[in-house]
Design an enzyme around this catalytic site. Structure first.
Site, PDB file in Angstrom:
ATOM      1  N   LYS A  41       0.831  -1.220   0.000  1.00 19.03           N
ATOM      2  CA  LYS A  41       0.000   0.000   0.000  1.00 19.03           C
ATOM      3  C   LYS A  41       0.861   1.263   0.000  1.00 19.03           C
ATOM      4  CE  LYS A  41      -2.329  -0.775   3.807  1.00 19.03           C
ATOM      5  NZ  LYS A  41      -1.781  -2.070   4.262  1.00 19.03           N
ATOM      6  N   ARG A  82      -9.530   1.372   8.679  1.00 19.58           N
ATOM      7  CA  ARG A  82      -9.023   0.077   9.138  1.00 19.58           C
ATOM      8  C   ARG A  82     -10.093  -0.686   9.916  1.00 19.58           C
ATOM      9  NH1 ARG A  82      -3.343   0.798   8.701  1.00 19.58           N
ATOM     10  NH2 ARG A  82      -2.090  -0.646   9.858  1.00 19.58           N
ATOM     11  N   ARG A 126      11.349  -6.399   5.038  1.00 15.63           N
ATOM     12  CA  ARG A 126      11.088  -4.965   4.829  1.00 15.63           C
ATOM     13  C   ARG A 126      12.076  -4.079   5.592  1.00 15.63           C
ATOM     14  NH1 ARG A 126       5.116  -2.467   4.738  1.00 15.63           N
ATOM     15  NH2 ARG A 126       5.127  -2.415   6.997  1.00 15.63           N
ATOM     16  N   ARG A 161      11.324  -1.477  10.998  1.00 16.58           N
ATOM     17  CA  ARG A 161      10.339  -0.871  11.898  1.00 16.58           C
ATOM     18  C   ARG A 161      10.058  -1.809  13.069  1.00 16.58           C
ATOM     19  NH1 ARG A 161       5.429   0.839   8.207  1.00 16.58           N
ATOM     20  NH2 ARG A 161       4.382  -0.380   9.798  1.00 16.58           N
ATOM     21  N   ARG A 213      -0.398  -8.141  13.865  1.00 15.24           N
ATOM     22  CA  ARG A 213      -0.980  -7.189  12.897  1.00 15.24           C
ATOM     23  C   ARG A 213      -1.843  -7.933  11.874  1.00 15.24           C
ATOM     24  NH1 ARG A 213       4.000  -4.344  10.603  1.00 15.24           N
ATOM     25  NH2 ARG A 213       2.553  -3.064   9.427  1.00 15.24           N
TER      26      ARG A 213
HETATM   27  P1  AMP Z   1       0.772   1.007   9.074  1.00 16.64           P
HETATM   28  O1  AMP Z   1       2.046   1.748   8.828  1.00 16.64           O
HETATM   29  O2  AMP Z   1      -0.357   1.467   8.221  1.00 16.64           O
HETATM   30  O3  AMP Z   1       0.939  -0.490   9.032  1.00 16.64           O
HETATM   31  O4  AMP Z   1       0.328   1.365  10.582  1.00 16.64           O
HETATM   32  C1  AMP Z   1       1.168   1.101  11.694  1.00 16.64           C
HETATM   33  C2  AMP Z   1       0.339   1.059  12.966  1.00 16.64           C
HETATM   34  O5  AMP Z   1      -0.307   2.323  13.172  1.00 16.64           O
HETATM   35  C3  AMP Z   1      -0.799   0.045  12.971  1.00 16.64           C
HETATM   36  O6  AMP Z   1      -0.358  -1.264  13.313  1.00 16.64           O
HETATM   37  C4  AMP Z   1      -1.735   0.648  14.018  1.00 16.64           C
HETATM   38  O7  AMP Z   1      -1.245   0.446  15.316  1.00 16.64           O
HETATM   39  C5  AMP Z   1      -1.614   2.141  13.712  1.00 16.64           C
HETATM   40  N1  AMP Z   1      -2.616   2.581  12.703  1.00 16.64           N
HETATM   41  C6  AMP Z   1      -2.365   3.021  11.435  1.00 16.64           C
HETATM   42  N2  AMP Z   1      -3.505   3.338  10.805  1.00 16.64           N
HETATM   43  C7  AMP Z   1      -4.503   3.095  11.678  1.00 16.64           C
HETATM   44  C8  AMP Z   1      -5.922   3.203  11.620  1.00 16.64           C
HETATM   45  N3  AMP Z   1      -6.549   3.615  10.499  1.00 16.64           N
HETATM   46  N4  AMP Z   1      -6.640   2.865  12.731  1.00 16.64           N
HETATM   47  C9  AMP Z   1      -6.036   2.430  13.862  1.00 16.64           C
HETATM   48  N5  AMP Z   1      -4.702   2.295  13.991  1.00 16.64           N
HETATM   49  C10 AMP Z   1      -3.936   2.619  12.917  1.00 16.64           C
END
Ligand code: AMP
Length: 238
Positions: A20, A95, A140, A173, A184
């Site tokens: 994404k 999400r 990653r 990360r 996740r």
């Molecule tokens: P990502 O980089 O999109 O994988 O997001 C990393 C982390 O940020 C996720 O595992 C969640 O803890 C938090 N996060 C990101 N976007 C959301 C969302 N839309 N709703 C809730 N938590 C989020």
């Protein structure tokens, strides 16, 4: 890059590791709209020790979701910024089904008030299977400076461990550690899959095969956006 044309909201859905972030950056450049990654905004808040960052840090470290109200408020203020007027691409949001319902209500009531309506969101789901996602996340590496994402298996940096663009040392990360990745993915299945069902039930979902080469996936996504944005213009005219 193009400018001037209304694209409207674009939403990129898919499990962690589906591509994404990479694809949202390509769309942003190609169509001249901002990429809005809730994960990036949250990480930025954590790095700067803001109130939101302090609330989100431990939750993110466990691979769980930050509460809907905090994320929706954060997205609302970002979408009200002037650069979102012609459109934007959301990556990592919505999400949960509650976030998806909130976004529909928000777009209906606020963003287009008094402005030319440019249509409902174009929702694209990147399809990648579970084992491939695990393989990708294990390899990653991210640039802490510019956010560029690499993969030691499929898309390595030219010099191992160093960002091609700015020379920063690449990092893993914290939430890409294997135990957190599994959490996740579990959270994705339980809480985010219903978002796909939500948009499918509204007949707004486009599916793109995320297993192809990065450039091919980008072409497929661009074709969907071109087609969907064109169709919305026709509906608005008729
Ligand atoms: P990502 O980089 O999109 O994988 O997001 C990393 C982390 O940020 C996720 O595992 C969640 O803890 C938090 N996060 C990101 N976007 C959301 C969302 N839309 N709703 C809730 N938590 C989020």
């Amino acid at each position: 890059m193009e400018s001037g044309r209304n694209i409207g909201p674009v939403i990129l859905l898919g499990p962690p590791g589906a591509g994404k972030g990479t694809q949202a950056k390509v769309v942003a450049r190609r169509f001249g709209i901002p990429q809005i990654s809730t994960g990036d905004i949250l990480r930025d808040n954590v790095a700067h020790g803001t109130d939101l960052g302090l609330q989100a840090k431990a939750i993110m470290g466990r691979g769980e979701l930050v509460p809907d109200n905090l994320v929706c408020d954060m997205v609302a203020s970002r979408l009200r910024e002037a650069d979102c007027e012609r459109g934007f691409i959301l990556d990592g949001f919505p999400r949960t089904a509650a976030q998806a319902g909130w976004l529909d209500a928000f777009l209906e009531s606020e963003v287009y008030e008094g402005k030319e309506r440019c249509g409902a969101p174009i929702v694209i789901s990147l399809k990648v299977d579970y084992n491939e996602v695990l393989r990708r996340l294990a390899g990653r590496r991210s640039c802490p400076t510019c956010g560029q994402i690499y993969n030691s298996n499929s898309h390595p940096a030219q010099v191992r461990g160093v960002c091609d663009k700015d020379g920063s040392e690449l990092i893993v990360r914290k939430d890409d550690r294997e135990d957190v990745v599994r959490e996740r993915l579990r959270v994705y299945e339980n809480q985010t899959r219903p978002v796909i069902d939500y948009y499918r039930s509204k007949d707004r979902l486009y599916e793109v095969d995320g297993l192809k080469e990065v450039e091919e996936v980008s072409r497929d996504i661009a074709a969907v956006i071109e087609q969907a944005a064109g169709m919305q213009k026709q509906i608005a005219r008729s």
